[in-house]
Design a protein around this motif. Structure first.
Motif, PDB file in Angstrom:
ATOM      1  N   UNK A   1      11.851 -16.398  57.896  1.00 19.31           N
ATOM      2  CA  UNK A   1      10.975 -16.292  56.429  1.00 19.31           C
ATOM      3  C   UNK A   1      11.439 -17.309  55.391  1.00 19.31           C
ATOM      4  N   UNK A   2      10.240 -17.878  55.282  1.00 14.47           N
ATOM      5  CA  UNK A   2      10.311 -18.711  54.060  1.00 14.47           C
ATOM      6  C   UNK A   2       9.655 -18.344  52.798  1.00 14.47           C
ATOM      7  N   UNK A   3      10.213 -18.223  51.766  1.00  3.50           N
ATOM      8  CA  UNK A   3       9.612 -17.778  50.583  1.00  3.50           C
ATOM      9  C   UNK A   3       9.497 -18.986  49.587  1.00  3.50           C
ATOM     10  N   UNK A   4       7.911 -19.476  50.124  1.00  2.00           N
ATOM     11  CA  UNK A   4       7.643 -20.774  49.356  1.00  2.00           C
ATOM     12  C   UNK A   4       7.277 -20.654  47.945  1.00  2.00           C
ATOM     13  N   UNK A   5       6.974 -19.349  47.429  1.00  2.23           N
ATOM     14  CA  UNK A   5       6.744 -19.139  46.091  1.00  2.23           C
ATOM     15  C   UNK A   5       8.271 -18.628  45.507  1.00  2.23           C
ATOM     16  N   UNK A   6       9.094 -19.725  45.407  1.00  2.00           N
ATOM     17  CA  UNK A   6      10.449 -19.527  45.309  1.00  2.00           C
ATOM     18  C   UNK A   6      10.798 -18.785  44.029  1.00  2.00           C
ATOM     19  N   UNK A   7      10.033 -18.682  42.877  1.00  2.00           N
ATOM     20  CA  UNK A   7      10.176 -18.208  41.759  1.00  2.00           C
ATOM     21  C   UNK A   7      10.334 -16.676  41.888  1.00  2.00           C
ATOM     22  N   UNK A   8       9.783 -15.894  42.963  1.00  2.00           N
ATOM     23  CA  UNK A   8       9.903 -14.617  43.264  1.00  2.00           C
ATOM     24  C   UNK A   8      11.364 -14.339  43.960  1.00  2.00           C
ATOM     25  N   UNK A   9      12.360 -15.165  43.800  1.00  2.00           N
ATOM     26  CA  UNK A   9      13.589 -14.972  44.443  1.00  2.00           C
ATOM     27  C   UNK A   9      14.302 -13.719  44.174  1.00  2.00           C
ATOM     28  N   UNK A  10      14.171 -13.024  42.983  1.00  2.00           N
ATOM     29  CA  UNK A  10      14.787 -11.809  42.565  1.00  2.00           C
ATOM     30  C   UNK A  10      14.187 -10.784  43.686  1.00  2.00           C
ATOM     31  N   UNK A  11      13.163 -10.696  44.064  1.00  2.00           N
ATOM     32  CA  UNK A  11      12.349  -9.768  44.925  1.00  2.00           C
ATOM     33  C   UNK A  11      12.956 -10.162  46.471  1.00  2.00           C
ATOM     34  N   UNK A  12      13.451 -11.621  46.710  1.00  2.00           N
ATOM     35  CA  UNK A  12      14.094 -11.810  48.215  1.00  2.00           C
ATOM     36  C   UNK A  12      15.385 -11.305  48.256  1.00  2.00           C
TER      37      UNK A  12
END
Ligand code: MG
Length: 276
Positions: free
Chosen positions: A68-79
């Motif tokens: 899984x790659x979170x490209x919208x990395x600014x949502x890292x708190x959710x990841x």
């Protein structure tokens, strides 16, 4: 006894609400951050990690794991929230979000277990995921690669280059999930650079597309269970979502793309998210 569909959906919805609560826990610890795009992604992250993806939290480098790659990395708190809930990392790390010397920062860092790629410089995740999927085929590995892309992020032309390559290579082992909340950092997409018709754009690039309500857990599960949508094309899930979903004061406004999370904001959010 096997889990019924109703039990499955209830379990995933509860996990999604826990992700949202943990987003606020982390962002309060850090003083603030990206509320909107973290909350819009929470239901999908829940279904990915607690239903669809084959991962081993105790063995995060397991070679056959789905990626899984979170490209919208600014949502890292959710990841970070979903990785903590899944058992990849100690939940206590949520209280060190954005702290000096913490691996849990505003954007994903591969120093943290379960994170596949440093992202957040937008427009890179789809190309990275395309390479992972192509690499899996070349090495005869069966894992599936998922990438979540923000809608505003699709203003980056590199996404469309990667979309071309992925369909050229017929990467049926690749799924892009577009968190289509219609809002970017500084306003509505229709007032910035419009992206409609979103699904038709992906189809034109050779992808097999399904549009869903990204907060309807049944629809999210059905889409993930139907992958790949086509045997010789990459799959795109266009997930219609609400920025800031679940917290009334943050919903559907660019003002909560990123904002301060004070103790008062935290308390208001917890009251709405059913803190126990
Ligand atoms: Mg957006």
């Amino acid at each position: 006894m096997s889990e019924s569909r109703a039990e499955l959906l209830t379990r995933l919805e509860r996990a999604a609400q826990q992700i949202r609560r943990d987003v606020f826990r982390a962002l309060r610890a850090g003083g603030g951050g990206h509320v909107g795009g973290s909350c819009s992604a929470a239901d999908i992250l829940s279904a990915l990690y607690f239903h669809r993806m084959r991962v081993r939290p105790q063995e995060p480098e397991w070679p056959d794991r789905d990626r899984f790659v979170l490209s919208k990395g600014h949502a890292n708190a959710a990841l970070g929230a979903v990785l903590a809930q899944a058992g990849f990392i100690d939940p206590a790390i949520l209280d060190r979000f954005y702290h000096f010397d913490s691996p849990f920062g505003m954007h994903p860092d591969i120093k943290m277990a379960g994170i596949e790629m440093c992202t957040g410089a937008l427009g890179h995740g789809l190309a990275i995921a395309t390479g992972m999927a192509l690499g899996a085929r070349m090495q005869k590995q069966a894992f599936h690669t998922f990438v979540m892309i923000g809608d505003g992020e699709l203003h980056e032309g590199s996404n469309w280059e990667a979309a071309l390559a992925a369909s050229h290579y017929r990467l049926a082992n690749l799924t892009a999930i577009i968190d289509f909340n219609k809002i970017a950092q500084s306003g509505r997409l229709t007032e910035l650079v419009g992206l409609d018709p979103m699904a038709d754009k992906w189809r034109a690039f050779g992808w097999e597309v399904r549009e869903i309500d990204g907060h309807d857990m049944g629809a999210v599960v059905d889409a993930l269970d139907s992958l790949p949508f086509h045997g010789e094309r990459p799959s795109a899930i266009v997930a219609h979502t609400v920025k800031g979903k679940g917290v009334s004061f943050a919903e559907d406004t660019y003002l909560w793309h990123s904002n301060n999370v004070t103790d008062e904001v935290y308390a208001r959010a917890m009251a709405e998210l059913g803190a126990r």
